[in-house]
Design a protein around this motif. Structure first.
Motif, PDB file in Angstrom:
ATOM      1  N   ALA A   1      54.351  47.658  33.461  1.00 33.85           N
ATOM      2  CA  ALA A   1      53.297  47.106  32.530  1.00 33.85           C
ATOM      3  C   ALA A   1      52.731  48.193  31.679  1.00 33.85           C
ATOM      4  CB  ALA A   1      52.044  46.559  33.506  1.00 33.85           C
ATOM      5  N   HIS A   2      52.324  49.391  32.155  1.00 35.55           N
ATOM      6  CA  HIS A   2      51.938  50.306  31.374  1.00 35.55           C
ATOM      7  C   HIS A   2      52.744  50.637  30.379  1.00 35.55           C
ATOM      8  CE1 HIS A   2      50.652  54.665  30.205  1.00 35.55           C
ATOM      9  NE2 HIS A   2      49.473  54.145  30.273  1.00 35.55           N
ATOM     10  N   ALA A   3      54.046  50.794  30.435  1.00 32.08           N
ATOM     11  CA  ALA A   3      55.040  51.191  29.374  1.00 32.08           C
ATOM     12  C   ALA A   3      55.290  49.964  28.391  1.00 32.08           C
ATOM     13  CB  ALA A   3      56.444  51.352  29.889  1.00 32.08           C
ATOM     14  N   THR A   4      55.058  48.903  28.915  1.00 34.25           N
ATOM     15  CA  THR A   4      54.951  47.744  28.030  1.00 34.25           C
ATOM     16  C   THR A   4      53.902  47.807  26.964  1.00 34.25           C
ATOM     17  OG1 THR A   4      56.186  46.357  29.644  1.00 34.25           O
ATOM     18  CG2 THR A   4      54.941  45.150  27.812  1.00 34.25           C
ATOM     19  N   LEU A   5      52.749  48.059  27.545  1.00 34.49           N
ATOM     20  CA  LEU A   5      51.818  48.186  26.621  1.00 34.49           C
ATOM     21  C   LEU A   5      51.794  49.134  25.702  1.00 34.49           C
ATOM     22  CD1 LEU A   5      48.735  47.318  29.047  1.00 34.49           C
ATOM     23  CD2 LEU A   5      50.081  45.992  27.364  1.00 34.49           C
ATOM     24  N   GLU A   6      52.311  50.656  26.129  1.00 35.76           N
ATOM     25  CA  GLU A   6      52.432  51.575  24.934  1.00 35.76           C
ATOM     26  C   GLU A   6      53.474  50.965  23.930  1.00 35.76           C
ATOM     27  OE1 GLU A   6      51.985  55.814  27.161  1.00 35.76           O
ATOM     28  OE2 GLU A   6      53.884  54.677  27.653  1.00 35.76           O
TER      29      GLU A   6
END
Length: 349
Positions: free
Chosen positions: A111-116
């Motif tokens: 999820a964090h990588a997606t938002l980045e």
């Protein structure tokens, strides 16, 4: 992946509602429970009602007039994000049980990588119910500088033995179905009986005995009697069967196994040696912890533990104990109680 293994390519499905502010400081991340996808709210692109339709939207508790809301489908799911049912680009075949061991930390990291990828860093809030609440804790522990406010709903720092026992039996229901074929079933013919039984057991634990009693009592199925010896005769049996069949036709069994086990593997104490040290890594400015008095899958003392430890670490914490009768699933249906609590926390002014 946290426990080893590599995914050469990862797709993560997400949906958004509400405008992102010029400063990019109004983004709210929604992390889901085990079975929902990213479609938490209807939209012009997809007008069908979302799984949290009454919580997210203009003027609602998670107000899309004020917030840019992003809901991410969990890594490992079968609703578009990469999971056991996805094609391994290295072989051209489905991953099935060759998918690496999945953890909630992996889901949080995806999820964090997606938002980045879409240019979102520090979030106005991270919100998660059930499995999503555990993932929200993992997110706040792994990326403490990227979470301003944290909302965990009917969640815990780790599963109780009771919850693990229930999920273990659900997984055994699936693995005991001959159609499971050790995970190597064809896409159009999986272990429907095992998945149906697992879902029934889950549904029983998602609600409270009080609600079952008030909702169904001793009501019998109207019309003819059972079509087979020991077949469904009571309304509660018909209810469970209807929802179990619907779920079994729409969810992948291997994905269920991986996500279910990920909940049992999660333990905040693995982030520093103790629950206190793990939660101490969270640096959210404010945290809302919501629990339900009739939830026996995630008992309210587990939410109390989160609130107590964070408060002892000097964090600003609000604990909401709700008397909803719908048990663990209350966050999906009791908007009269959940809505105001979440709205007041996110928009105290």
């Amino acid at each position: 992946m946290r426990c080893g293994g590599v995914l050469p390519e990862v797709d993560v499905v997400y949906e958004t509602w509400g405008a992102l502010s010029p400063a990019k400081d109004n983004a709210v991340l929604i992390l889901t429970g085990l079975s929902p996808g990213a479609h938490a709210r209807s939209s012009a692109e997809d007008p069908t009602p979302g799984w949290w339709e009454e919580m997210i939207g203009p003027g609602q508790a998670i107000d899309t007039n004020r917030f840019h809301v992003v809901c991410v489908n969990s890594l490992g799911s079968c609703h578009g994000s990469t999971g056991p049912a996805s094609i391994d680009p290295r072989t051209g075949e489905r991953y099935r049980l060759k998918f690496p061991v999945l953890t909630l930390e992996d889901i949080a990291a995806a999820a964090h990588a997606t938002l980045e990828q879409v240019g979102l860093g520090r979030l106005r809030a991270v919100v998660g119910p059930s499995l999503g609440g555990m993932t929200a804790l993992a997110y706040a522990i792994l990326f403490p500088d990227d979470v301003r406010d944290l909302v965990t709903i009917s969640s815990a720092t780790r599963a109780t033995p009771f919850a693990t026992a229930i999920r273990s039996l659900q997984r055994e229901c699936i693995r005991s179905d001959p159609e499971w074929r050790k995970g190597d079933y064809p896409p159009d013919r999986g272990p429907e009986t095992g998945l149906r039984l697992a879902r029934k057991l889950g549904l029983i634990t998602y609600r409270s005995a009080q609600e079952w009693r008030e909702r169904f009592g001793r009501e019998r199925i109207s019309g003819a009697g059972p079509t087979e010896m020991f077949g469904p005769e009571f309304e509660i049996e018909a209810y469970l069967e209807m929802h179990a069949q619907k779920f079994a036709r729409s969810f992948d069994a291997n994905c269920y196994l991986y996500l279910s086990r990920a909940m049992d593997l999660f333990d905040v104490a693995e982030h520093g040696g103790s629950v206190e040290t793990g939660l101490g890594r969270i640096r959210a400015e404010r945290t809302l912890v919501v629990g339900v008095e009739t939830d026996f899958l995630f008992p309210i003392d587990q939410q109390g533990e989160i609130a107590r430890i964070l408060a002892s670490a000097g964090r600003r914490v609000t604990m909401a104990r709700l008397p909803s009768i719908q048990g663990h699933d209350s966050f999906l249906v009791d908007m009269d109680r959940f809505g105001p609590v979440i709205a007041e926390f996110l928009c105290p002014d």
